[in-house]
Design an enzyme around this catalytic site. Structure first.
Site, mmCIF file in Angstrom:
data_model
loop_
_atom_site.group_PDB
_atom_site.id
_atom_site.type_symbol
_atom_site.label_atom_id
_atom_site.label_comp_id
_atom_site.label_asym_id
_atom_site.label_seq_id
_atom_site.Cartn_x
_atom_site.Cartn_y
_atom_site.Cartn_z
ATOM 1 N N HIS A 172 44.806 34.974 24.342
ATOM 2 C CA HIS A 172 45.353 33.811 25.494
ATOM 3 C C HIS A 172 46.760 33.876 25.354
ATOM 4 O O HIS A 172 47.624 33.405 26.486
ATOM 5 C CB HIS A 172 44.798 32.662 25.508
ATOM 6 C CG HIS A 172 43.369 32.713 25.365
ATOM 7 N ND1 HIS A 172 42.474 32.702 24.498
ATOM 8 C CD2 HIS A 172 42.597 32.798 26.610
ATOM 9 C CE1 HIS A 172 41.196 32.666 24.777
ATOM 10 N NE2 HIS A 172 41.139 32.594 26.280
ATOM 11 N N LYS B 236 35.847 21.208 31.005
ATOM 12 C CA LYS B 236 35.036 21.198 32.013
ATOM 13 C C LYS B 236 34.447 19.863 32.483
ATOM 14 O O LYS B 236 34.113 18.868 31.725
ATOM 15 C CB LYS B 236 33.565 21.979 31.709
ATOM 16 C CG LYS B 236 33.677 23.404 31.805
ATOM 17 C CD LYS B 236 32.737 24.443 31.203
ATOM 18 C CE LYS B 236 31.464 24.073 31.981
ATOM 19 N NZ LYS B 236 31.288 24.471 33.533
ATOM 20 N N GLY C 243 36.423 44.805 25.608
ATOM 21 C CA GLY C 243 36.066 45.696 27.014
ATOM 22 C C GLY C 243 37.123 45.916 27.711
ATOM 23 O O GLY C 243 37.646 46.980 28.261
ATOM 24 N N CYS D 120 38.680 38.328 22.811
ATOM 25 C CA CYS D 120 38.125 38.415 24.022
ATOM 26 C C CYS D 120 38.769 39.534 24.903
ATOM 27 O O CYS D 120 39.592 40.253 23.945
ATOM 28 C CB CYS D 120 38.255 37.206 25.028
ATOM 29 S SG CYS D 120 37.644 37.214 26.458
ATOM 30 N N TRP E 283 28.167 31.868 37.265
ATOM 31 C CA TRP E 283 29.340 31.854 38.092
ATOM 32 C C TRP E 283 29.190 32.249 39.342
ATOM 33 O O TRP E 283 30.023 32.656 40.103
ATOM 34 C CB TRP E 283 30.264 33.024 37.535
ATOM 35 C CG TRP E 283 30.637 32.236 35.875
ATOM 36 C CD1 TRP E 283 30.580 31.176 35.527
ATOM 37 C CD2 TRP E 283 31.451 33.100 34.836
ATOM 38 N NE1 TRP E 283 31.023 30.825 34.457
ATOM 39 C CE2 TRP E 283 31.699 32.033 33.903
ATOM 40 C CE3 TRP E 283 31.981 34.489 34.738
ATOM 41 C CZ2 TRP E 283 32.313 32.393 32.687
ATOM 42 C CZ3 TRP E 283 32.634 34.428 33.698
ATOM 43 C CH2 TRP E 283 32.712 33.618 32.427
ATOM 44 N N ARG F 154 44.105 26.587 40.524
ATOM 45 C CA ARG F 154 43.427 27.683 40.423
ATOM 46 C C ARG F 154 42.006 27.579 41.342
ATOM 47 O O ARG F 154 41.435 26.312 41.048
ATOM 48 C CB ARG F 154 43.127 28.044 39.242
ATOM 49 C CG ARG F 154 43.065 29.363 38.841
ATOM 50 C CD ARG F 154 42.570 29.565 37.498
ATOM 51 N NE ARG F 154 41.447 30.728 37.297
ATOM 52 C CZ ARG F 154 41.942 31.921 36.971
ATOM 53 N NH1 ARG F 154 42.742 32.348 36.647
ATOM 54 N NH2 ARG F 154 40.706 32.718 37.137
HETATM 55 N N1 GLN Z 1 34.085 42.321 28.613
HETATM 56 C C1 GLN Z 1 35.004 41.344 29.418
HETATM 57 C C2 GLN Z 1 36.354 41.526 29.248
HETATM 58 O O1 GLN Z 1 36.893 42.226 28.138
HETATM 59 C C3 GLN Z 1 34.494 40.144 28.783
HETATM 60 C C4 GLN Z 1 35.221 38.753 29.267
HETATM 61 C C5 GLN Z 1 34.960 37.597 28.831
HETATM 62 O O2 GLN Z 1 34.075 37.463 27.886
HETATM 63 N N2 GLN Z 1 35.163 36.513 29.773
HETATM 64 O O3 GLN Z 1 37.083 41.439 30.039
HETATM 65 ZN ZN ZN Z 2 35.343 36.564 26.297
#
Ligand code: GLN
Ligand code: ZN
Length: 762
Positions: free
Chosen positions: A702, A119, A440, A734, A569, A523
């Site tokens: 990722h 960043k 999620g 994630c 954001w 992006r």
């Molecule tokens: N709940 C979100 C997802 O699963 C979390 C995303 C994130 O932490 N950037 O996409």
């Molecule tokens: Zn995340």
């Protein structure tokens, strides 16, 4: 007063550069076509800045990918691994080497990793981190800055101002790739090359050169401060006659005022939008000849400038220095602003009257100068717009303000302490040891994206849309049951983006059509605008969460985005502290949390991936920020009974220096990204004896790579060495929205198998 600009957005109002670069990467256009687009965009932007009345027009602020990477190429700081990109592939040119450094190179039998990205200060822009070795060599290997100077001069018929990152900031932005040296020690080798660049620009006819030294506004060590003194003494000796401007931004000079004003340069630029209070101290310290550039127009936000306020700075400076020694400009490069407000035809006219994008911001610089020269009508028009916003009933909702005023410590605390909550929750939820869950989102397939797009366009009805989303949600639930996950999620198929989704349902938010800002490379992001007091007119997630819970006997975890992340954001209000806006969002989320609890949902996750991003640039400000950021999270999370389990999720974070604040969030369960660091990030929690439950990510989402069972059991074993097993959860790093289904399924099957194995072994 000279009017100038520090940098202009590169993408083009229609994101032409993004499109051209992506087409070039896909091999759909050639080099010459890419260059034509770049040339056109630069010419257009130079002309536009000239028409806006700028006396000094920046050049070399344009970049195909990133201006820090441009500097690495200019100075020949190209890591050895990229050599084959030009030596082994016939036909490749400088631009291919450049993109290889930015994006990695996997063609023609080569497989070279990209340089690291991080960043840019506290913005959402990411730069390519320079890599340095102990015997790093520098030499000029790119002509981009010289070509830009010639082209800008040709286009405008004036002498443009080349923009470079200054030598000290350039080194500080980089990273040592070997042990045993500090990058600042490379200054001696770097300086001759900078001086050569500056001399070449001078020979080409340059009068002014802008050297960006944002680190002058950061906390500096003694060695770093000395580097500034040495570097500029040497440059001044070798580049006589060249007018150098040092640009600082994103913070005030504070303890570096004496250092900064005494550097032997012609002009010092201050960001008065970020740090207005520094002006008086700087004016008092100014040596007799140096000029001051006043950054009075906010380059980081979309609000119309308050001329009264800017004029008070200008008048103060002129009174001390005289008009000859004062320049005016935006606070920082306009790289961080969207391009052109006049394209926002769908925006409500009243709201549009409160805003200014890059093009309009330059006009503001022009008007401020005109007002100083006597055009008072311009001031009156601006005062009307500013007063309109200050008093608008659409912005100010007394009930919302009263509610944040009335927040108590009790609102920010759970009813019982964690051990008691853990006891009740264990009893109620009856989860196995090492429970499995996900973060999620599930894969956002083309089918799902199309559904949302069609619904937005009105091509399908709300009933059709709902039915289709129900179907994908249901199949994700069935599948999670089959795999044997313990806590399910609904998959977030109805969401485009974790902030936009909530912004669209909350009062106080507005969305632009073209308000794109570069995030990295090609992006761009289009942040929502928080313009007014935030409140929640109706339930936001209850319908989908309730539907999902009704399909299964297993616990369904609801998904919300936290107040700090929503703030970070978005474009935020500049008429009240960030903390106030965050508390308003926190109360809206709190209401949603309580609505979910009433609807029978027993586990609620509030994502806060952006808490760390919000950290102030200066150490002295961090405690205060962390205090309100954590408190806002707690306000959002704490309105529930002990038996309701609150989760939070944080990715892209190091936790060492903020662990006590993470613990103070007091979430019953936190899930974090740890797999790429082999659980190293978990050590901060272990060292702190983190008391609550925690799910260290056991695989990297990722990449499409499917991790094996062994691999994940090994990571779990490591986690169990660090923290009590009864507090551990098993989950990915994630959300899975960027992945495809086959790899997601395979990876989660293995993850569940790893958890089952671990339950027996540990
Ligand atoms: N709940 C979100 C997802 O699963 C979390 C995303 C994130 O932490 N950037 O996409
Ligand atoms: Zn995340």
């Amino acid at each position: 007063m000279l009017k100038h600009n520090l940098g202009y957005p590169r993408m083009g109002a229609a994101r032409q550069l993004k499109k051209a670069c992506e087409q070039y990467w896909q091999g759909r256009i050639g080099r010459s076509e890419l260059f034509v687009t770049a040339k056109r965009l630069q010419e257009e932007h130079w002309q536009l800045q000239q028409q806006a009345g700028m006396d000094l027009i920046p050049c070399n602020d344009f970049s195909f990918y990133d201006h820090v990477l441009d500097m690495s190429l200019l100075l020949g700081a190209v890591p050895d691994r990229y050599a084959p990109v030009v030596t082994d592939v016939p036909g490749n040119a400088e631009i291919d080497l450049y993109f290889a450094m930015a994006r990695g190179y996997q063609q023609h039998g080569l497989d070279i990793t990209a340089m690291e990205m991080t960043k840019w200060f506290d913005t959402n822009y990411h730069y390519i981190v320079p890599e340095f070795t102990a015997n790093q060599q520098f030499r000029i290997i790119s002509n981009k800055v010289f070509n830009a100077f010639d082209a800008a001069r040709h286009t405008t018929g004036t002498i443009p101002k080349p923009v470079l990152i200054g030598p000290v900031s350039y080194l500080l932005l980089g990273k040592e790739k070997e042990r045993g040296f500090h990058r600042i020690s490379l200054l001696e080798k770097l300086l001759p090359v900078y001086i050569e660049v500056l001399q070449k620009l001078q020979e080409a006819g340059a009068v002014w050169v802008q050297l960006d030294e944002p680190f002058l506004a950061m906390d500096l060590s003694e060695a770093e401060a000395a580097a500034f003194r040495n570097a500029y003494a040497e440059i001044a000796r070798k580049c006589k006659g060249l007018k150098l401007m040092i640009a600082t931004y994103f913070e005030g000079l504070r303890d570096n005022i004496q250092l900064a004003v005494n550097l032997p340069v012609c002009c010092l630029h201050l960001d008065l939008t970020r740090a207005p209070h520094q002006l008086e101290a700087v004016l008092a310290a100014m040596p007799p000849k140096t000029s001051l550039s006043l950054g009075v127009v906010d380059g980081r936000n979309i609000w119309k400038n308050d001329y009264e306020r800017s004029l008070s700075h200008i008048r103060k400076a002129v009174a001390v220095l005289g008009e000859d020694r004062v320049m005016i400009a935006p606070g920082c490069s306009l790289l961080h602003s969207p391009a052109d407000l006049s394209l926002e035809t769908a925006l409500d006219p009243e709201m549009r009257s409160w805003m200014a994008f890059a093009k309009q911001k330059l006009h503001e610089v022009y008007e401020l100068d005109a007002i100083v020269a006597g055009n008072t009508a311009l001031l009156e028009a601006n005062s009307v717009a500013i007063a309109g916003r200050r008093t608008s009933a659409r912005i100010h909702v007394p009930a919302v303000k009263q509610r944040t005023q009335a927040i108590t410590d009790a609102d920010a605390a759970r009813l019982s302490a964690f051990p008691e909550r853990q006891r009740v929750q264990t009893e109620k939820l009856r989860l196995p040891l090492l429970p499995t869950t996900t973060i999620g989102s599930f894969p956002q397939t083309d089918e799902v994206r199309q559904l949302r797009a069609q619904f937005r366009k009105g091509a399908i009805t709300a009933e059709q849309y709902d039915a289709a989303i129900e179907e994908v949600t249901l199949s994700a639930i069935r599948w999670q049951e089959e795999v044997g996950l313990d806590v399910l999620v609904h998959g977030e198929f109805e969401r485009n983006d974790m902030v936009e989704y909530f912004g669209e349902m909350l009062d106080g938010f507005v969305f632009t059509q073209n308000g794109w800002v570069q995030s990295y490379g090609s992006r761009c992001v289009k942040p929502p605008v928080i313009y007014g007091d935030v409140s929640r007119p109706r339930d936001m997630t209850v319908r989908w969460t309730q539907f999902a819970q009704a399909q299964t006997e297993l616990p369904m975890k609801a998904m919300l985005t936290g107040p700090v992340t929503i703030l970070q954001w978005s474009f935020v209000r500049d008429d009240q502290p960030r903390s106030e806006t965050t508390y308003q969002i926190a109360l809206a989320i709190r209401d949603e949390v309580q609505a979910l609890e009433r609807a029978g949902i027993g586990i609620i996750q509030i994502d806060e991936p952006a808490i760390r991003e919000g950290l102030p640039l200066r150490r002295a400000d961090r405690e205060a920020y962390l205090h309100w950021a954590v408190r806002a999270f707690r306000v959002a999370a704490c309105g529930v009974k002990d038996e309701t389990q609150i989760h939070t999720h944080m990715c892209y974070s190091e936790f060492n220096d903020i662990i006590e604040h993470i613990a103070a969030m007091d979430a019953d369960v936190i899930t974090i990204e740890t797999s790429r660091s082999q659980m190293e990030l978990l050590e901060a929690f272990a060292g702190f004896r983190y008391p609550n439950e925690i799910g260290p990510g056991v695989y990297d989402i990722h990449s499409p790579r499917v991790p094996g069972v062994e691999e994940m059991t090994a990571l779990l074993r490591r986690a169990a060495q660090l923290l009590p097993v009864r507090n551990l959860w098993v989950n990915p790093d994630c959300g899975l929205k960027t992945r495809k289904w086959p790899e997601t399924k395979a990876a989660l099957e293995n993850m569940v198998a790893a958890a089952r194995e671990a339950r027996v072994l540990f």
